[in-house]
Design a protein around this motif. Structure first.
Motif, short mmCIF file in Angstrom:
data_model
loop_
_atom_site.label_atom_id
_atom_site.label_comp_id
_atom_site.label_asym_id
_atom_site.label_seq_id
_atom_site.Cartn_x
_atom_site.Cartn_y
_atom_site.Cartn_z
N GLY A 140 -22.63 69.60 -18.33
CA GLY A 140 -22.88 69.86 -16.92
C GLY A 140 -22.03 71.02 -16.40
O GLY A 140 -22.51 71.86 -15.63
N TYR A 141 -20.77 71.07 -16.83
CA TYR A 141 -19.87 72.13 -16.39
C TYR A 141 -20.30 73.48 -16.95
O TYR A 141 -20.26 74.50 -16.26
CB TYR A 141 -18.45 71.80 -16.80
N ALA A 142 -20.70 73.51 -18.23
CA ALA A 142 -21.16 74.76 -18.83
C ALA A 142 -22.43 75.27 -18.14
O ALA A 142 -22.57 76.47 -17.89
CB ALA A 142 -21.41 74.56 -20.32
N LEU A 180 -26.54 75.61 -2.94
CA LEU A 180 -26.93 74.47 -3.77
C LEU A 180 -25.88 74.20 -4.85
O LEU A 180 -25.53 73.05 -5.12
CB LEU A 180 -28.29 74.74 -4.42
N ASP A 181 -25.36 75.27 -5.43
CA ASP A 181 -24.32 75.14 -6.45
C ASP A 181 -23.09 74.46 -5.88
O ASP A 181 -22.53 73.52 -6.47
CB ASP A 181 -23.97 76.53 -6.99
N HIS A 182 -22.64 74.91 -4.70
CA HIS A 182 -21.47 74.31 -4.06
C HIS A 182 -21.76 72.87 -3.62
O HIS A 182 -20.86 72.02 -3.65
CB HIS A 182 -21.04 75.14 -2.86
N ASP A 214 -21.33 70.78 -6.61
CA ASP A 214 -19.90 70.76 -6.97
C ASP A 214 -19.14 69.78 -6.08
O ASP A 214 -18.29 69.01 -6.56
CB ASP A 214 -19.30 72.16 -6.83
N ALA A 215 -19.43 69.82 -4.78
CA ALA A 215 -18.76 68.92 -3.84
C ALA A 215 -19.13 67.46 -4.13
O ALA A 215 -18.28 66.57 -4.06
CB ALA A 215 -19.13 69.28 -2.40
N THR A 216 -20.40 67.23 -4.47
CA THR A 216 -20.84 65.88 -4.82
C THR A 216 -20.10 65.37 -6.05
O THR A 216 -19.67 64.21 -6.11
CB THR A 216 -22.35 65.88 -5.08
N VAL A 251 -7.46 64.54 -3.63
CA VAL A 251 -6.89 65.83 -4.04
C VAL A 251 -7.99 66.77 -4.53
O VAL A 251 -8.03 67.95 -4.15
CB VAL A 251 -5.83 65.63 -5.15
N ALA A 252 -8.90 66.26 -5.36
CA ALA A 252 -9.98 67.10 -5.90
C ALA A 252 -10.88 67.63 -4.80
O ALA A 252 -11.27 68.81 -4.81
CB ALA A 252 -10.79 66.30 -6.92
N SER A 253 -11.22 66.79 -3.83
CA SER A 253 -12.09 67.22 -2.74
C SER A 253 -11.41 68.27 -1.86
O SER A 253 -12.03 69.27 -1.48
CB SER A 253 -12.51 66.02 -1.90
#
Length: 247
Positions: free
Chosen positions: A85-87, A109-111, A114-116, A149-151
């Motif tokens: 998924g990351y690649a 859409l990409d962001h 990513d946020a999800t 922290v990640a969010s």
């Protein structure tokens, strides 16, 4: 096959700046994404389709964390899905550059996905620890803190970049995008604990409970410290950009 190799060559000459990129993202994920992007381009996939496949792979990995009692094969499955998924998350932008079809909607859409991902991955760890791990209740605070922290980290990166773009657009004669550049290898290695790709690899240890808890908790603590340091740096860079724009 010649079209595939041509796409690889074009992408190799048109990579994003590596400024601020951690080691896994820079040296593993982008090259892997380049291969996937060339393959997607060859079979005619659009950037949006690649984004959706990326989101599906990551989503399946997150669901597996929360729903499957950790074993060696489920840990491997989770890690492979997250790595894929990351690649693909890197590949969608590279497909856009190949096809000249980059758009604000595609970037949004990409962001969005990513946020999800940031909001749900650590929640899945929390569920897994609660259902399958023999831990004191206090340990459940670790994925809660790591998720926060990640969010916040994601918002800090995206928000700072967005505000700097606006600042450049408001200054006549200034490019909307920053100049290309590179971060030193030493810096990329130093910030690798903040690299999502490293976390994907750490999930290989999910079935060895004491090891995974130790690695995950260490990453949570290091990311909390890096967030504090990064927040100071982001704030300072935005203040400097604002001052330069007013000068």
């Amino acid at each position: 096959m010649s079209e595939f190799h041509e796409a690889i060559g074009r992408l190799a000459a048109a990579q994003k700046s590596s400024i601020g990129a951690p080691a896994y993202s820079r040296f593993v994920n982008r090259p892997l994404g380049r291969i996937l992007a060339a393959g997607a381009y060859t079979i005619g996939l659009s950037p949006t389709q690649v984004t959706l496949i990326s989101a599906a792979a990551t989503g399946l990995g997150i669901v597996a964390i929360a729903s499957i009692d950790p074993t060696w094969w489920s840990a491997l499955l989770v890690s492979l899905l997250l790595v894929l998924g990351y690649a693909l998350d890197s590949a969608d932008g590279q497909v856009a550059r190949l096809t000249g079809t980059g758009s604000l909607a595609g970037e949004w859409l990409d962001h969005f996905f990513d946020a999800t991902k940031q909001a749900t991955l650590h929640a899945a760890v929390l569920v897994s620890w609660f259902r399958f791990f023999d831990l004191a209740e206090l340990w459940l605070l670790v994925p809660i803190v790591f998720g926060a922290v990640a969010s916040v980290f994601f918002f800090g990166v995206v928000g700072a970049d967005f505000l700097r773009r606006i600042n450049r657009l408001q200054r006549p004669g200034t490019a909307a995008q920053p100049a290309a550049g590179q971060t030193s290898t030493l810096y990329s290695l130093a910030v690798v604990p903040a690299d999502y790709g490293l976390l994907c690899i750490v999930f290989l240890a999910l079935w060895v409970q004491p090891l995974f808890v130790a690695l995950y908790a260490a990453l949570a603590a290091i990311n909390l410290a890096l967030l504090a340091a990064s927040a100071v740096r982001w704030y300072g860079s935005i203040r400097r950009a604002e001052a330069e724009g007013a000068a």
